[in-house]
Structure formats: C-alpha cells, structure tokens
Design a protein around this motif. Structure first.
Motif, short mmCIF file in Angstrom:
data_model
loop_
_atom_site.label_atom_id
_atom_site.label_comp_id
_atom_site.label_asym_id
_atom_site.label_seq_id
_atom_site.Cartn_x
_atom_site.Cartn_y
_atom_site.Cartn_z
N ASP A 91 -1.14 113.60 83.54
CA ASP A 91 -0.35 112.76 82.64
C ASP A 91 1.06 113.31 82.47
O ASP A 91 2.04 112.55 82.49
CB ASP A 91 -1.04 112.65 81.28
N ASP A 92 1.18 114.61 82.31
CA ASP A 92 2.51 115.22 82.17
C ASP A 92 3.34 115.03 83.44
O ASP A 92 4.54 114.74 83.38
CB ASP A 92 2.36 116.71 81.86
N LEU A 93 2.70 115.20 84.60
CA LEU A 93 3.43 115.03 85.87
C LEU A 93 3.88 113.58 86.03
O LEU A 93 5.01 113.34 86.49
CB LEU A 93 2.53 115.44 87.03
N ASN A 94 3.04 112.63 85.67
CA ASN A 94 3.44 111.23 85.78
C ASN A 94 4.60 110.91 84.85
O ASN A 94 5.50 110.13 85.20
CB ASN A 94 2.24 110.33 85.47
N LYS A 95 4.59 111.51 83.65
CA LYS A 95 5.73 111.32 82.75
C LYS A 95 7.01 111.89 83.35
O LYS A 95 8.07 111.27 83.27
CB LYS A 95 5.44 111.98 81.41
N ASN B 191 13.13 116.01 93.73
CA ASN B 191 12.28 116.33 92.56
C ASN B 191 11.09 115.39 92.48
O ASN B 191 9.96 115.82 92.17
CB ASN B 191 13.11 116.24 91.28
N ILE B 192 11.32 114.10 92.77
CA ILE B 192 10.22 113.14 92.73
C ILE B 192 9.19 113.47 93.79
O ILE B 192 7.97 113.39 93.54
CB ILE B 192 10.77 111.71 92.89
N GLU B 193 9.64 113.85 94.98
CA GLU B 193 8.69 114.20 96.05
C GLU B 193 7.85 115.43 95.65
O GLU B 193 6.64 115.46 95.87
CB GLU B 193 9.45 114.47 97.35
N LYS B 194 8.49 116.41 95.06
CA LYS B 194 7.75 117.60 94.63
C LYS B 194 6.71 117.24 93.57
O LYS B 194 5.57 117.70 93.62
CB LYS B 194 8.72 118.65 94.07
N LEU B 195 7.13 116.41 92.63
CA LEU B 195 6.19 116.03 91.58
C LEU B 195 5.05 115.20 92.13
O LEU B 195 3.89 115.35 91.70
CB LEU B 195 6.93 115.26 90.47
N GLN B 196 5.34 114.31 93.08
CA GLN B 196 4.27 113.51 93.69
C GLN B 196 3.30 114.39 94.47
O GLN B 196 2.09 114.14 94.47
CB GLN B 196 4.88 112.44 94.60
N GLU C 210 2.60 117.47 93.66
CA GLU C 210 1.79 118.11 92.64
C GLU C 210 0.72 117.15 92.12
O GLU C 210 -0.42 117.53 91.86
CB GLU C 210 2.69 118.57 91.48
N VAL C 211 1.11 115.86 91.95
CA VAL C 211 0.14 114.87 91.49
C VAL C 211 -1.02 114.75 92.47
O VAL C 211 -2.20 114.72 92.07
CB VAL C 211 0.83 113.51 91.29
N GLN C 212 -0.71 114.72 93.77
CA GLN C 212 -1.78 114.63 94.77
C GLN C 212 -2.69 115.85 94.72
O GLN C 212 -3.92 115.74 94.81
CB GLN C 212 -1.17 114.49 96.18
N LYS C 213 -2.08 117.00 94.53
CA LYS C 213 -2.88 118.22 94.49
C LYS C 213 -3.83 118.20 93.28
O LYS C 213 -5.03 118.48 93.42
CB LYS C 213 -1.94 119.43 94.41
N PHE C 214 -3.31 117.84 92.11
CA PHE C 214 -4.17 117.82 90.93
C PHE C 214 -5.17 116.67 90.97
O PHE C 214 -6.27 116.79 90.43
CB PHE C 214 -3.31 117.73 89.66
N GLU C 215 -4.80 115.56 91.60
CA GLU C 215 -5.77 114.48 91.76
C GLU C 215 -6.94 114.90 92.63
O GLU C 215 -8.09 114.53 92.38
CB GLU C 215 -5.08 113.24 92.35
N GLY C 216 -6.65 115.69 93.67
CA GLY C 216 -7.73 116.21 94.51
C GLY C 216 -8.67 117.11 93.72
O GLY C 216 -9.90 117.00 93.83
N TRP C 217 -8.08 118.00 92.90
CA TRP C 217 -8.93 118.87 92.08
C TRP C 217 -9.73 118.06 91.07
O TRP C 217 -10.90 118.36 90.81
CB TRP C 217 -8.07 119.90 91.37
N LEU C 218 -9.09 117.02 90.49
CA LEU C 218 -9.80 116.20 89.52
C LEU C 218 -10.96 115.45 90.18
O LEU C 218 -12.07 115.37 89.61
CB LEU C 218 -8.83 115.22 88.87
#
Length: 588
Positions: free
Chosen positions: A377-381, A422-427, A429-437
C-alpha cells in the motif's frame, strides 16, 4: 456654636467674640491636631490595606501561572513520542481518548494563563497606579491641612501679642495718670514737674488707645480667619480626605468584583475543555480495541493437535529401532532443553528485536501477510505520487511547447526522466513484494490443508497424527518452544500402575549409543535457522532423512549426512515415512 460638614470629627466650633479670652483656643487647636493625626493614621492604614490586597492578587496570579506551567509540562510529558509506537497506539480508542484529554488539558492550562494575565493587567497594574495617585493626593491634603493649622496658630499668636501689648499700655497709662494726679496734688512740686507728669500721662493714654485700636482691628481679622478656617478650609480638607477614602474603598470593591469576573470569563472555555475530555472518555470502545489486538497479533497458525497415546504395555514386543521408549530416552538426552518448562508459542517473549529481513520472513504467516500488504500500500501511494508529479511536469512541458516565451521545454526533461526511473524502481519493488505476498498466501494454513490433508493409513487401526500433534508451536517472533518430553506425563497420568523403574536389561540396552536408522525422508517447507542447541538449520525445499518421528512435542529428528543431525519443527517439514516404519504412516 456652629456645625460644619466634613469627616464628622468636629461637631461644634466656638466663635470667639471681641474681648473674650483667647485661652479657649489652646484646647481647640489641640483637638484639631489630634483629629489630623487620627485621619493620617487611618488613611495610611487604608492605603496599606489596599497594598495588602494587591499583594494577594499578585500571589494568586503567580499561582495561576505556575499551575498552568505545571499542567503544560504534565501534558507535554505524557504526549506520545514521535516513533513507531505512536502509530500503534493511535489504533486504540483509549489511547486516542487519552491523547485528546492531554490536548484538552493543554487548552485548560491556557485558560489559567489567561486568568493570570487578566489579574495582572486589570487589577494589579491598575490598583498599583491608583495607590500611587492616592498617596500623592493624601500627602497634598494633609500638607494643606497642616499649613492651615500653622497659619491659624500664627494668627492666634499675633492676636495674643496685640492683646498683651494693649493690656500693658493700659496699665502704663493708668500708672501715668495716677502719678500725674499725685504730682498735681502735691504743693511742693514745681509747675514744670506737674506739666511733665501730665504730658507723660497723655502720651500713655494715647499709646493705650492706639494699642486698643490695633488689638480691636486684629481681633476682627482673626475672627474672620478663624471662621474661614473652621467653616471653610478645614471642612474642605476633611471632605477631600473623605472623598479620597470612599474612592479607595470603592476601587477595592471593583477590584474584588473583577477578581471574580476574571474566573467567570474563562468558565465557558474551561467547560468546553472538560466536555471534550468527557466526550473522549465516552468514545472508548473496548470491543473494538480488543479486536484490534486480535488483528495485530493474529499469527495464522493452527492450534496444535491432540497428543498421541502410546501404549507402553507393548514395549517389549517392539524393536529397538522403532521403540518409543528408546526414542523417548534418546529424545530426553539429545533434544534441546530450555531454562523453563515448555510453553505454547503465544506465551514466549519476543527475542528477535529489530526490523528483521526485508521480506518479513521472521514473522508468523498472518503477521507477515499484513506487513507485506502494508508495504504494498505504501509503495502504491509513492507510485501514485510520482505519477502525479510526472503528469504535472508533462502539462508544464506542453505549456512551454505552446508558449516558448514562458520557458524552455528541454529544461523539464531531466526531471521527467528522474520521475520515470523512480516509478520503475517502485514498480519493481511492488512486483517483489507481490511475489512474497502470493507466496505467504499460498502457504497459509487454510490453503496448505488441501495439500497436506493428513490422509494416512495405519496397520494398528489407531488414528495417529504425529505431524499435527505439536504443529504450529512457533511464536510470533519466529522462535519455537523447547518442551520437555510429554511421554513421562502420559505414563504418569494414563497408566500409573506401570512401574517407573526399569530392568537392568533395558538399562543396558538404553546405554548402547548406536546410530539411529533412517525411517523416512522429509522436505523442508520453510527455512529454519536452528539457533538453539540440538537443532539443525535447514533451507526451504531441502531433502533430509528422518531418523526419529515427532513424539508429541512438535519436533522431528532429521539427518543431513553422517555427521549432521538435529531437530527441526514438525510443522516446517513434510514427512514421508517408510512402509516398515511405525504405523506405516504416509503424508500426502
């Protein structure tokens, strides 16, 4: 006798007629002086009393200031600190209510500061200035009174001098007349001596007449001055002193009223502060707070299963390799022991202090899922914020393209590139955390029950659940309990008739230290670090040999090679027992 207004100290003042003795002036003047002394003492006492009241209000103001300061310090002392704990506290209604109470208490302290300020400005300052004016006015009035007294006393002394001179001249004229008559009757005295005596007598009579005229004129003047003094000057001075005294008393009364009004003016705001505290207290929701605790610490683990019953009455018929008694003895000697008796994971203190790994793998599944979801949620914000800023710059660039005079479009390109990176880096990170989730959700007990449903067959027709009997003993911090072997408790409670002492043959058999045979294999479902003594670290997906099954304490003994063996949590591995092993148990 005359009556004049004033302070009421003098009721009647005698008028001295022509020819009356002036001795009456002495007690009268003394009485007037005494009254001035009394008035001077009384007015001085009144001023000192006003100063006393000023001091009282000043001390009250200091008390209010100190009280407000202490209240503010108290509110500041118990304000939540700027750390992660503050976010945790804000979830609970009673913590929010206490924070509201602290804020209202701070406003409450502000009202006491208002009281102190108003007391100082409306009473202390004004009353101090007024007392200075009263002192100056009092000094002026008594100066005028003393001056009038001195003037009337001086006139009275002059009148007394005229009277005595007139008296002396009269006596001298009488003596001169008697001497003249005596000389005139004496036939032996010459005519020249008689004429001389007659002239002397005439001169003395003339001097007495002049003294009489002077005394008469001055007496008339003195009576006028005395009348003016006692009926005009002194009454006016006394009236001024009386007015001054009444104004002083009136001013003290006004200050006392203001003293109460200052408190009354802040009562509405104080009432709002107290109402805010009451509303905050009434907003506390115990059930909601308790649900917050459940949501915060829910682990996602399943409760442990039933403890297996082992029949020690058939121990003699079992081989040493699969005898529970032998394994029980070995487990007592080799399994890790803690400082305290075994506890289920909810009651173990968190030993893993700190933030932990990035994927929150040190947390139980449910807590890990919440942390990963919050991170997403923080990364998406952050992504949305970066995209909004990029869109704003894009619009600015379009404006520059349409109106070059407003700016250079090329100056915006570096920042657009930066936002894109910055958006690419955050995306990423989102993919990485989505995989863990997704990995955590896949391994949650509700999903893993279908894969490890516990379907098994037993040759003795006994329902045994060795893989679930002590499952999920992991504490919320990722540590496990180190329980004592429960077989001794089962023996003592279920079959107390069995002797606790063993035969020498069994002792000899138990003393033989032999390498345990392999009774199956297992696959690690989760990584286990194995910090405690007697445990072994395993990696996720690693294949190991099982040399001793779970005896009900939540631990399975495994071997990696000939030299590496130890215990791992049963809930962390998927066990496959060989067909000739105990119970012929197979996990699917």
């Amino acid at each position: 006798m005359y009556i004049f207004p004033g302070f009421g100290y003098f009721k009647r003042v005698p008028h001295i007629p022509h020819g009356d003795t002036l001795d009456k002036m002495v007690p009268l003047q003394k009485r007037i002086n005494d009254q001035f002394d009394n008035l001077e003492k009384h007015t001085q006492w009144g001023i000192e009393y006003a100063e006393k009241y000023t001091k009282f209000v000043k001390e009250r103001s200091e008390i209010e200031t100190n009280y407000a300061k202490q209240i503010r310090n108290l509110s500041k002392k118990y304000q939540p600190k700027k750390n992660s704990r503050e976010e945790e506290e804000s979830k609970y209604s009673f913590c929010r209510a206490f924070l509201t109470t602290l804020n209202e208490l701070n406003d409450y302290a502000g009202q006491h500061e208002v009281i102190a300020e108003n007391l100082s400005s409306q009473i202390i300052t004004e009353l101090s200035r007024y007392l200075q004016e009263v002192k100056a006015e009092r000094k002026s009035h008594f100066h005028d009174g003393r001056k009038a007294q001195q003037h009337i006393e001086s006139s009275w002394k002059q009148l007394e001098g005229c009277k005595r001179r007139f008296e002396r001249d009269c006596k001298e004229a009488d003596r001169a007349q008697q001497y003249f008559e005596k000389m005139d009757a004496d036939i032996n005295v010459t005519k020249a001596d008689v004429e001389k005596a007659r002239q002397q007598a005439d001169m003395r009579h003339k001097m007495a007449a002049d003294s009489k005229s002077e005394y008469s004129n001055y007496l008339q003047k003195f009576n006028q001055e005395q009348n003016e003094h006692y009926f005009t000057v002194i009454p006016n001075i006394f009236q001024k002193l009386q007015d001054m005294e009444e104004k002083r008393i009136e001013r003290i009364g006004v200050c006392m009223k203001t003293f109460a009004d200052v408190d009354r003016q802040v009562l509405p705001i104080v009432g709002k502060c107290l109402d805010g505290m009451t509303t905050a207290a009434e907003s506390i929701e115990p059930k909601t707070d308790s649900k917050q605790v459940v949501e915060s610490y829910k682990s996602g683990f399943e409760p442990p299963g039933d403890v297996e019953f082992e029949d020690y009455g058939q121990a003699m018929k079992r081989t040493a390799s699969d005898t529970s008694l032998t394994n029980s003895r070995e487990s007592k000697q080799e399994r890790p022991t803690g400082k305290s008796k075994g506890k289920l994971w909810p009651f173990i203190k968190n030993k893993n202090k700190g933030s932990g790994p990035e994927d929150f793998s040190h947390l139980p599944p449910e807590q890990r899922r919440k942390k990963l979801q919050g991170k997403l949620d923080d990364l998406n914000k952050d992504i949305q914020k970066e995209m909004d800023q990029r869109d704003a710059l894009t619009k600015m660039k379009d404006v520059y393209l349409k109106n070059p005079q407003m700016g250079d479009p090329a100056s915006v390109d570096p920042r657009l590139t930066e936002y894109g990176q910055n958006i690419e880096k955050l995306q990423f990170e989102v993919q990485k955390f989505e995989g863990w989730l997704a990995e955590v959700e896949e391994r949650m007990p509700s999903k893993s029950d279908n894969r490890r449903s516990g379907l098994y067959e037993t040759q003795n027709n006994t329902a045994v659940s060795s893989n679930n009997c002590a499952q999920d003993r992991e504490s919320p911090d990722g540590s496990y309990t180190e329980e004592q072997n429960s077989e001794t408790q089962v023996k003592a409670t279920i079959n107390p008739s069995i002797p606790t002492t063993s035969t020498p043959e069994f002792d000899d058999e138990f003393d033989d230290e032999e390498t345990l045979p392999t009774i199956g294999t297992c696959k690690a479902l989760y990584p286990f670090e194995g910090h405690n003594e007697g445990t072994i670290a395993v990696a996720e997906g690693e294949l190991l040999y099982v040399i001793e099954e779970d005896k009900g304490d939540g631990w399975t003994r495994v071997r990696r090679n000939e030299d590496e063996e130890g215990y791992v949590p049963t809930s962390y591995v998927e066990v496959f027992l060989e067909t000739n092993a105990k119970g012929a148990m197979t996990y699917i």
